[in-house]
Design a protein around this motif. Sequence first.
Motif, short mmCIF file in Angstrom:
data_model
loop_
_atom_site.label_atom_id
_atom_site.label_comp_id
_atom_site.label_asym_id
_atom_site.label_seq_id
_atom_site.Cartn_x
_atom_site.Cartn_y
_atom_site.Cartn_z
N UNK A 137 -5.08 -5.90 -6.67
CA UNK A 137 -6.05 -5.14 -7.46
C UNK A 137 -5.58 -4.98 -8.90
N UNK A 138 -4.28 -4.82 -9.11
CA UNK A 138 -3.72 -4.67 -10.46
C UNK A 138 -3.51 -6.02 -11.17
N UNK A 139 -3.75 -7.11 -10.44
CA UNK A 139 -3.51 -8.48 -10.95
C UNK A 139 -2.05 -8.67 -11.40
N UNK A 140 -1.15 -8.04 -10.66
CA UNK A 140 0.28 -8.15 -10.99
C UNK A 140 0.82 -9.55 -10.71
N UNK A 182 5.48 -13.36 -2.40
CA UNK A 182 6.22 -12.92 -3.58
C UNK A 182 6.94 -11.60 -3.32
N UNK A 183 6.29 -10.71 -2.57
CA UNK A 183 6.92 -9.43 -2.24
C UNK A 183 8.12 -9.66 -1.32
N UNK A 202 0.95 -5.27 -1.29
CA UNK A 202 0.23 -6.48 -1.69
C UNK A 202 -1.21 -6.23 -2.14
N UNK A 203 -1.94 -5.39 -1.42
CA UNK A 203 -3.33 -5.13 -1.80
C UNK A 203 -3.42 -4.47 -3.17
N UNK A 204 -2.52 -3.52 -3.43
CA UNK A 204 -2.52 -2.85 -4.74
C UNK A 204 -2.10 -3.83 -5.85
N UNK A 205 -1.15 -4.69 -5.54
CA UNK A 205 -0.72 -5.68 -6.53
C UNK A 205 -1.85 -6.64 -6.88
N UNK A 264 -5.68 -17.39 0.15
CA UNK A 264 -4.48 -17.95 -0.49
C UNK A 264 -3.81 -16.90 -1.36
N UNK A 265 -4.61 -16.18 -2.13
CA UNK A 265 -4.06 -15.15 -3.02
C UNK A 265 -3.30 -14.10 -2.23
#
Length: 461
Positions: free
Chosen positions: A354-357, A339-340, A349-352, A331-332
């Motif tokens: 990991x950064x909890x953006x 959102x992107x 998306x994967x980096x976002x 889901x996340x």
Amino acid sequence: MSHPVPSSVEPSIDFEPVSIGEFQQRRERLLGQLPPGTGVLLRAASQKIRNRDAEYPFRQHSDFHYLSGFPEPDALMLLIKNAQGEIRSLMFVLPKDPQQEIWTGYRVGADGVEARFGFDQGYTLDQLDKLMPPQLQGLEQLYFSFSDTELSAQLQGWCQNLQQRLRSAEQVPQQRLNLEPLLHELRLIKGPAEQQLMRAAGQISAAAHRRAMQKCCSGMGEYRLEAEIQHEFGRHGCRFPAYASIVGGGANGCILHYTQNSDTLDDGELVLIDAGAEVEGYAGDITRTFPINGQFSDDQRALYQVVLDAQQAAIAVVKPGARFDDPHQIALKLLVVGLVKLGLLQGDPDELIEQEAYKPFYMHRTSHWLGLDVHDVGEYKQQGESRILEPGMVLTIEPGLYIAPNNETVEPRWRGIGIRIEDDVLVTDSGHEVLTESVPKTIDGIERLMNQQPRQLTEAE
């Protein structure tokens, strides 16, 4: 003479109460995991004062209810597996009192505990301090809830009484162990009787959400929509919701546990409803978000579809052998990708993730256990790993996106939109069963239901 149900009224949803035999089997399963020479102590809930001499409606402690079905306050349960492995069940309850019963209703009494609830022996609470110490004599270990400090103090007194009377510590329980981890693991796996109650809770909750969609219109107070939900619960025999209903119109839908329900529902906005009925103690837990005027705007439609796609994908992975965290992870990922695409986040998306953006838009987990408690008992991890799903577990799937009204990092057109979609999912032998599927959640399904008949607020309502 029976009367036909009017076509505009849905038929009642029936359910069977849990049998005495089922409660007896639960006690036996618990003691079956314990060695000879063991006792289990558990205390019922007490009445709580709401204001002055008025009390809140009584609701039994979930653990106590699970093992007994007993509906009265202040009782105490003692289960014993003696040195020979023989099992006994005792219950101490409020005594029969004709004068008090005039005011507060009939009591079961000691005899009724044996006849109606299947306990081997029933006693009154005024016998507790006299009879409890001898019952504990010779037990090697005793399980009780460490969170119950009042019972812990009582137990200390009974053990001291026993030790002084015998002038020896050998016959006093030497090991005192926390009951909750053991009992809560039993509660996590729902048997057939529990599953049918949770199925009924899901169906009744779904009926209430359908009613809310059909009644909703611009200018209505959030509280009036809450009243429609409560009406549907009560019509099926559920006097109380499983938790305080959330009816959040517009930006109130961005408040996760909004329960004031006091604002007006405005044309062109969404309303988020999180509400569930309680059936024989078991909770339904549904969230739906829909347009107050019956028609999604383009922006609402786009954001809603992101959440719906995430929810449906998360439900699809629920099956035996999957991990509890799997629905959240899928889901996340889909929420962040969405959102992107909509321009609310920028980047990979994967980096976002990991950064909890994503946290300003999605700040909670996707699932929790469901049962006698809305956030039900049972560990989410075992040996540091997300636990494996097994048949009989029930969990919610509830992704959401919340664009705060003061979030200046996004375009104004997105601000104040809160969307959550939640269903209750039973893990079955072959996959899963959605217990709450009878309330629509697709965009077309919601709009079709809401526009089947005219919806107009009148003073008579």
